[in-house]
Design a protein around this motif. Structure first.
Motif, short mmCIF file in Angstrom:
data_model
loop_
_atom_site.label_atom_id
_atom_site.label_comp_id
_atom_site.label_asym_id
_atom_site.label_seq_id
_atom_site.Cartn_x
_atom_site.Cartn_y
_atom_site.Cartn_z
N ALA A 167 0.82 -1.21 0.00
CA ALA A 167 0.00 0.00 0.00
C ALA A 167 0.85 1.26 0.00
CB ALA A 167 -0.94 -0.01 1.21
N LYS A 168 1.97 1.21 0.70
CA LYS A 168 2.83 2.39 0.80
C LYS A 168 3.59 2.69 -0.49
CE LYS A 168 3.40 1.96 5.80
NZ LYS A 168 4.30 1.54 6.92
N THR A 169 3.71 1.70 -1.36
CA THR A 169 4.42 1.92 -2.64
C THR A 169 3.46 2.12 -3.80
OG1 THR A 169 4.55 -0.44 -3.22
CG2 THR A 169 6.31 0.45 -1.83
N ALA A 170 2.17 1.82 -3.60
CA ALA A 170 1.20 1.83 -4.69
C ALA A 170 0.49 3.18 -4.79
CB ALA A 170 0.17 0.73 -4.48
N GLY A 171 -0.24 3.33 -5.90
CA GLY A 171 -1.01 4.54 -6.12
C GLY A 171 -2.38 4.47 -5.46
N SER A 172 -3.19 5.46 -5.78
CA SER A 172 -4.47 5.62 -5.10
C SER A 172 -5.50 4.55 -5.47
CB SER A 172 -5.05 7.00 -5.40
OG SER A 172 -5.26 7.16 -6.80
N GLY A 173 -5.29 3.84 -6.57
CA GLY A 173 -6.23 2.80 -6.97
C GLY A 173 -6.03 1.47 -6.29
N PHE A 174 -5.03 1.39 -5.44
CA PHE A 174 -4.67 0.12 -4.78
C PHE A 174 -5.56 -0.18 -3.58
CE2 PHE A 174 -2.43 -2.07 -1.38
CZ PHE A 174 -1.88 -3.17 -2.01
N HIS A 175 -5.93 -1.45 -3.45
CA HIS A 175 -6.58 -1.92 -2.22
C HIS A 175 -6.14 -3.36 -1.97
CE1 HIS A 175 -9.53 -1.82 1.04
NE2 HIS A 175 -9.66 -3.12 0.80
N ALA A 176 -5.81 -3.65 -0.72
CA ALA A 176 -5.40 -5.00 -0.33
C ALA A 176 -6.45 -5.61 0.59
CB ALA A 176 -4.05 -4.97 0.39
N THR A 177 -6.70 -6.88 0.37
CA THR A 177 -7.52 -7.68 1.28
C THR A 177 -6.62 -8.72 1.93
OG1 THR A 177 -9.50 -7.40 -0.10
CG2 THR A 177 -9.51 -9.21 1.49
N VAL A 178 -6.49 -8.64 3.23
CA VAL A 178 -5.71 -9.62 3.98
C VAL A 178 -6.65 -10.71 4.45
CG1 VAL A 178 -4.25 -10.03 5.99
CG2 VAL A 178 -4.04 -7.88 4.72
N CYS A 179 -6.36 -11.93 4.08
CA CYS A 179 -7.19 -13.08 4.48
C CYS A 179 -6.35 -14.01 5.35
CB CYS A 179 -7.68 -13.81 3.23
SG CYS A 179 -8.70 -15.26 3.57
N SER A 208 -8.06 -4.11 3.98
CA SER A 208 -9.16 -4.76 4.69
C SER A 208 -8.71 -6.11 5.22
CB SER A 208 -10.36 -4.96 3.76
OG SER A 208 -10.79 -3.73 3.22
N PHE A 209 -9.35 -6.57 6.30
CA PHE A 209 -8.99 -7.83 6.93
C PHE A 209 -10.21 -8.74 6.98
CE2 PHE A 209 -5.91 -4.76 8.25
CZ PHE A 209 -4.72 -5.46 8.34
N VAL A 210 -10.02 -9.97 6.49
CA VAL A 210 -11.12 -10.92 6.37
C VAL A 210 -10.65 -12.26 6.93
CG1 VAL A 210 -12.62 -12.16 4.77
CG2 VAL A 210 -12.02 -9.77 4.32
N GLU A 211 -11.47 -12.87 7.77
CA GLU A 211 -11.17 -14.20 8.26
C GLU A 211 -11.52 -15.22 7.18
OE1 GLU A 211 -12.29 -17.24 11.94
OE2 GLU A 211 -12.97 -15.15 11.99
N GLY A 212 -10.62 -16.12 6.87
CA GLY A 212 -10.89 -17.10 5.84
C GLY A 212 -9.81 -18.16 5.76
N ASN A 213 -10.14 -19.24 5.07
CA ASN A 213 -9.26 -20.40 4.93
C ASN A 213 -8.66 -20.42 3.53
OD1 ASN A 213 -8.25 -23.06 4.56
ND2 ASN A 213 -9.65 -23.84 6.12
N ALA A 214 -7.35 -20.55 3.43
CA ALA A 214 -6.67 -20.55 2.14
C ALA A 214 -7.15 -21.66 1.22
CB ALA A 214 -5.16 -20.67 2.34
N GLU A 215 -7.65 -22.75 1.81
CA GLU A 215 -8.10 -23.89 1.00
C GLU A 215 -9.50 -23.68 0.41
OE1 GLU A 215 -7.88 -27.27 3.54
OE2 GLU A 215 -5.70 -27.15 3.79
N THR A 216 -10.27 -22.78 1.00
CA THR A 216 -11.65 -22.52 0.55
C THR A 216 -11.94 -21.04 0.67
OG1 THR A 216 -12.47 -23.03 2.77
CG2 THR A 216 -12.53 -24.82 1.15
N LEU A 217 -11.35 -20.25 -0.21
CA LEU A 217 -11.47 -18.80 -0.13
C LEU A 217 -12.91 -18.36 -0.41
CD1 LEU A 217 -8.21 -17.83 -2.05
CD2 LEU A 217 -8.61 -17.62 0.42
N GLY A 218 -13.37 -17.40 0.35
CA GLY A 218 -14.73 -16.91 0.19
C GLY A 218 -14.83 -15.74 -0.75
#
Length: 253
Positions: A84-96, A120-130
């Motif tokens: 996020a600190k290196t990207a432009g204004s169109g960037f968004h990250a979802t942490v799962c 954003s932060f989302v609870e989820g399983n890498a094997e079955t991403l929501g």
């Protein structure tokens, strides 16, 4: 989907496949509050340079073009914040991440760094991403995939959620390939890291598992084959610091 009657490894122990996730969760519940500090101590700060290499490879756009990153098993937000600190204004990250304690640390850090509108932060399983098919422009996972019970399922999910033309990047501990360094690395791993974990987090057993899990992870060429089997093209890897870690890359074309 679990595979009945199968076993997998939890460090050097064999455990039922369905039990590994709970055991891994317990590890990260235990160490969440000191996780980033321990990364600095265990790697003598090198994890920062390794993550910088990953972000350079990711190369998020600097302008206002929309760019959606999915960072899996990145609960404390380190990779997402760097991007996020290196990207432009169109960037968004979802942490799962599957671990609620790690996510809580990440959300707190995002607020302190004024990045909660971009990460954003989302609870989820890498094997079955929501998430829906073809939803993201990039997928990153740093030092997390070796803790996934069924790595092949996680890789297939990574392929599914990526848009065509998007990149998969995985930073993970690897196989030391410098004579002499391998012995020093083993000595440090097994004799220093668990006692250090006890001193800093009050938990030596979790760090004993973490160093054992590194030895059970596939060698770079074998892991590259797994990435290709999941559907990715132009698969390659880059060894860093004498093979202590490797940055794996693949493209969904």
């Amino acid at each position: 989907m679990d595979r009945p009657n199968q076993t997998t490894h939890f460090g050097f122990r064999d455990v039922p496949l369905g039990e590994k996730q709970t055991l891994v969760n317990d590890v990260f519940h235990s160490v969440a509050q000191r996780y980033d500090l321990m990364n600095d101590l265990m790697s003598v700060g090198l994890h920062r340079a390794w993550k910088d290499v990953m972000i350079t490879a990711l190369d998020p756009p600097k302008g206002d073009r929309p760019f959606a990153l999915l960072d899996v098993a990145g609960g404390t937000g380190d990779i997402a914040f760097r991007a996020a600190k290196t990207a432009g204004s169109g960037f968004h990250a979802t942490v799962c991440d599957i671990n609620t304690d790690m996510l809580a640390v990440g959300r707190e850090r995002a607020t302190k760094q004024h990045l909660d509108d971009r990460v954003s932060f989302v609870e989820g399983n890498a094997e079955t991403l929501g998430f829906g098919d073809r939803a993201f422009d990039a997928y990153t996972i740093a030092f997390g995939i070796r803790n996934v019970p069924q790595i092949d399922l996680a890789l297939r999910e990574a392929y599914r959620v990526l848009k065509p033309g998007s990149r998969f990047l995985c930073l993970e501990f690897s196989t030391v390939d410098v004579p002499g360094l391998d012995k020093i690395y083993d000595l440090f791993s097994f004799k220093v890291i668990p006692p250090l974990g006890r001193a800093v987090t009050g938990d030596a057993e979790s760090y004993q598992y973490l160093v054992e899990s590194i030895r059970k992870f596939p060698r770079p060429n074998a892991f590259a084959e797994m990435i290709g089997a999941a559907g990715f093209a132009r698969v390659k890897w880059q060894s860093l610091s004498g093979g202590i870690v490797a940055l794996h890359s693949g493209w969904r074309l």
